[in-house]
Design an enzyme around this catalytic site. Structure first.
Site, PDB file in Angstrom:
ATOM      1  CE  LYS A  29      -1.971   1.589   4.034  1.00  0.00           C
ATOM      2  NZ  LYS A  29      -1.708   2.992   4.300  1.00  0.00           N
ATOM      3  CG  ASN A  30       1.910   2.883   3.788  1.00  0.00           C
ATOM      4  OD1 ASN A  30       0.930   3.387   3.089  1.00  0.00           O
ATOM      5  ND2 ASN A  30       2.025   2.522   4.897  1.00  0.00           N
ATOM      6  CB  CYS A 124      -5.012   6.045  10.439  1.00  0.00           C
ATOM      7  SG  CYS A 124      -5.319   4.534   9.512  1.00  0.00           S
ATOM      8  NE  ARG A 129      -0.844  10.194  10.611  1.00  0.00           N
ATOM      9  CZ  ARG A 129      -1.113   8.926   9.903  1.00  0.00           C
ATOM     10  NH1 ARG A 129      -2.286   8.222   9.589  1.00  0.00           N
ATOM     11  NH2 ARG A 129      -0.153   8.658   9.136  1.00  0.00           N
ATOM     12  CG  ASP A 320       2.265   1.128   9.572  1.00  0.00           C
ATOM     13  OD1 ASP A 320       1.582   1.826  10.287  1.00  0.00           O
ATOM     14  OD2 ASP A 320       2.627   1.335   8.763  1.00  0.00           O
ATOM     15  NE  ARG A 413      -7.540   4.123   4.730  1.00  0.00           N
ATOM     16  CZ  ARG A 413      -7.055   5.002   5.660  1.00  0.00           C
ATOM     17  NH1 ARG A 413      -7.516   5.439   6.830  1.00  0.00           N
ATOM     18  NH2 ARG A 413      -5.997   5.416   5.220  1.00  0.00           N
TER      19      ARG A 413
HETATM   20  N1  EPU Z   1       4.602  14.410  11.618  1.00  0.00           N
HETATM   21  C1  EPU Z   1       4.951  15.583  12.033  1.00  0.00           C
HETATM   22  N2  EPU Z   1       4.564  16.878  11.134  1.00  0.00           N
HETATM   23  C2  EPU Z   1       4.365  16.680   9.805  1.00  0.00           C
HETATM   24  C3  EPU Z   1       4.373  15.052   9.566  1.00  0.00           C
HETATM   25  C4  EPU Z   1       4.743  13.919  10.479  1.00  0.00           C
HETATM   26  O1  EPU Z   1       4.909  16.043  13.295  1.00  0.00           O
HETATM   27  O2  EPU Z   1       4.322  17.583   9.189  1.00  0.00           O
HETATM   28  C5  EPU Z   1       4.877  13.217  12.724  1.00  0.00           C
HETATM   29  C6  EPU Z   1       3.804  12.340  12.682  1.00  0.00           C
HETATM   30  O3  EPU Z   1       2.645  12.986  13.503  1.00  0.00           O
HETATM   31  C7  EPU Z   1       4.744  10.940  13.385  1.00  0.00           C
HETATM   32  C8  EPU Z   1       5.950  11.244  12.740  1.00  0.00           C
HETATM   33  O4  EPU Z   1       6.118  12.626  12.224  1.00  0.00           O
HETATM   34  O5  EPU Z   1       4.551  11.218  14.797  1.00  0.00           O
HETATM   35  C9  EPU Z   1       6.428  10.124  11.930  1.00  0.00           C
HETATM   36  O6  EPU Z   1       5.398   9.887  10.970  1.00  0.00           O
HETATM   37  P1  EPU Z   1       5.561   9.874   9.317  1.00  0.00           P
HETATM   38  O7  EPU Z   1       5.441  11.403   8.891  1.00  0.00           O
HETATM   39  O8  EPU Z   1       6.755   9.236   9.122  1.00  0.00           O
HETATM   40  O9  EPU Z   1       4.161   9.216   9.130  1.00  0.00           O
HETATM   41  P2  EPU Z   1       3.470   9.345   7.756  1.00  0.00           P
HETATM   42  O10 EPU Z   1       4.289   9.623   6.769  1.00  0.00           O
HETATM   43  O11 EPU Z   1       2.065  10.060   8.104  1.00  0.00           O
HETATM   44  C10 EPU Z   1       3.816   6.639   6.669  1.00  0.00           C
HETATM   45  C11 EPU Z   1       2.724   5.686   6.527  1.00  0.00           C
HETATM   46  C12 EPU Z   1       2.216   5.191   7.868  1.00  0.00           C
HETATM   47  C13 EPU Z   1       3.325   4.765   8.881  1.00  0.00           C
HETATM   48  C14 EPU Z   1       4.123   5.970   9.163  1.00  0.00           C
HETATM   49  C15 EPU Z   1       5.395   5.415  10.077  1.00  0.00           C
HETATM   50  C16 EPU Z   1       2.162   6.306   4.364  1.00  0.00           C
HETATM   51  C17 EPU Z   1       1.073   6.489   3.402  1.00  0.00           C
HETATM   52  N3  EPU Z   1       1.802   6.324   5.524  1.00  0.00           N
HETATM   53  O12 EPU Z   1       2.935   7.863   7.335  1.00  0.00           O
HETATM   54  O13 EPU Z   1       1.196   4.157   7.702  1.00  0.00           O
HETATM   55  O14 EPU Z   1       2.468   4.269   9.885  1.00  0.00           O
HETATM   56  O15 EPU Z   1       4.580   6.182   7.665  1.00  0.00           O
HETATM   57  O16 EPU Z   1       5.873   4.459   9.256  1.00  0.00           O
HETATM   58  O17 EPU Z   1       3.250   5.880   3.769  1.00  0.00           O
HETATM   59  C18 EPU Z   1      -0.557   2.558   7.776  1.00  0.00           C
HETATM   60  O18 EPU Z   1      -0.072   2.063   6.684  1.00  0.00           O
HETATM   61  O19 EPU Z   1      -1.382   2.182   8.442  1.00  0.00           O
HETATM   62  C19 EPU Z   1       0.041   3.909   8.017  1.00  0.00           C
HETATM   63  C20 EPU Z   1      -0.519   4.553   9.163  1.00  0.00           C
END
Ligand code: EPU
Length: 434
Positions: A29-30, A124, A129, A320, A413
């Protein structure tokens, strides 16, 4: 957009190891979402294979069509996206509210059209976030930002995005992905420091490099991207990598309930830490280059031995897989601590495990202690997010009696026709209208 109200019914095995045979892992997915989004960087079509047929991919395809791209899908996971007709810069509220990953489109759209409008992305319910890292760094690339009635509009300078040096305060998967794509179309050099190293990020960078983008440092925490304009369409097909989270979830399911369960079409090298943790806990596991077999417990173990986990950016233990691993700890001998370091609010589902009979205690938003082994009983549950939803299916399978897991959409999803695949390995599961 209408969502089907469905739920899963699972008849538990009452703590018997009831799963065997083999289960195939689908495309990630990701991994698929950013590569689909990258079609905006191309002046012609790209061709993908092994694209999972899941709700998040459908939502991303809808967004791509709304932007003006042509999207053709086939039944076997093939997808052609033609970026030549990209013309709109607006991400509509309806779809983006359902898909946190819509933020990865900000970089490509801004790079191509100089402007992007979007609501705060949804997805989610796992903590607040925020999107501050995106906003801060697009400003660094020369953009201005306006907010109107919950819709943000970022506008680049006349000459486009300006390459700059960005140091991420944390390793963020989607922020790294969007700024890689922004860098491909920016003027001059973009240097990204402290980038995420998840395999999905690396795959995106390699895909773009193979398509002609000038990216150096792939696989390290610093990337240098020399903006070089739109990429040409690709004749060659690109296969989406296997989903390491799906494979990891099946691995944990097998560790709790499997006897000779083989997970096929996966990349065990993306799961070295979860495999090591389970082996140390007494699970007998065999791997080949693209499969994992869970034999059962090692000789001398009557139960899984409890352990502590701490979620971490790749290659550490993935957030995850935290929920399924917590379910496993309810069956572990002794006490284990779960330390969720990435997201706040991603342990709330443990209240439901407690209702099933688990001995869990939450200390704060990041720590839960699990004592085991516990006898679980089937309950009526609601899936709170993709990963905890699957964890509830795993818990229901081992429990005594019947469970229902509502909000099937949230599980769909991320996992394609999950009930059919789990049924094939022996789970008593079905999908019904709720
Ligand atoms: N964060 C911030 N500010 C931002 C962006 C992120 O503070 O502008 C924080 C987040 O709140 C979190 C941390 O940074 O505490 C790290 O999160 P990250 O940004 O890496 O997460 P993401 O990119 O939103 C992706 C995956 C998630 C997975 C996380 C961590 C995708 C589409 N989503 O999310 O996948 O949990 O990385 O590996 O790639 C899932 O598939 O169920 C899922 C939630």
């Amino acid at each position: 957009m209408k969502i089907k109200e469905e739920m899963f019914i699972v008849e538990g095995s009452n703590h018997q190891r009831n799963l065997k045979g083999s289960i195939k892992v689908n495309g990630s997915k990701n991994g698929a979402l950013p590569i689909i989004a990258s079609a905006v960087l191309f002046s012609g079509p790209i061709k993908l294979t092994n694209v999972p047929k899941i709700e998040d991919v459908k939502r991303m395809s809808e967004l791509m069509k709304e932007l003006g791209l042509k999207v053709i899908k086939d039944k076997n996971g093939g997808m052609v996206l033609d970026g030549s007709t990209t013309k709109k810069h607006v991400l509509t509220r309806e779809v983006s509210k359902r898909l946190r990953a819509s933020v990865i489109l900000l970089g490509p759209i801004l790079g191509r059209l100089g402007k992007v409008s979007f609501p705060h992305p949804g997805g989610c319910v796992i903590g607040a976030r925020p999107i501050d890292i995106f906003i801060e760094n697009f400003k660094k690339m020369g953009c201005t930002i306006e907010e109107n009635d919950g819709v943000y509009t970022l506008t680049a300078k006349k000459e486009g995005l300006i390459g700059t040096e960005i140091t991420f305060r944390i390793q963020s998967v989607t922020a790294t992905e969007t700024f890689i794509m922004a860098g491909v179309l920016a003027k001059g050099k973009t240097i990204l420091k402290n980038v995420a190293l998840e395999p999905e990020v690396t795959e995106l960078a390699l895909f773009l490099k193979n398509a002609g983008a000038k990216i150096e440092g792939i696989g390290t925490t610093t990337l240098e991207i020399e903006g070089n304009g739109l990429l040409n369409g690709l004749e060659k097909e690109t296969a989406i990598i296997p989903d390491r989270i799906e494979a990891g979830s099946f691995l944990i399911l097998g560790a709790i309930s499997g006897k000779n369960l083989t997970i096929e079409n996966c990349e065990p090298k993306h799961l070295e830490v979860p495999i090591k943790i389970l082996e140390d806990a007494g699970v007998e596991i065999e791997t080949t280059e693209n499969s994992i077999t869970i034999k059962g417990l090692k000789k001398g173990f009557e139960n899984i031995k409890s352990f502590n986990i701490k979620t971490h950016e790749y290659p550490g233990f993935p957030t995850d897989l935290q929920a399924p691993m917590t379910v496993l700890l309810t069956q572990g001998e002794g006490e284990g601590t779960v330390f969720e370091t990435i997201f706040e609010g991603r342990l709330n589902y443990t209240d439901e495990l407690k209702r099933m009979g688990a001995d869990t205690k939450m200390y704060d938003a990041h720590h839960v202690i699990v004592k085991g082994p516990n006898h679980l009983k089937g309950k009526d549950l609601q899936s709170p997010d993709i990963r905890a939803g699957l964890a509830f299916i795993i818990a229901s399978n081992i429990a005594e009696g019947k469970s229902t897991i509502g909000n099937a959409y949230l599980i769909d999803r991320g996992y394609e026709t999950i009930e059919k695949r789990l049924k094939k390995i022996g789970m008593n599961i079905k999908r019904v209208k709720s």
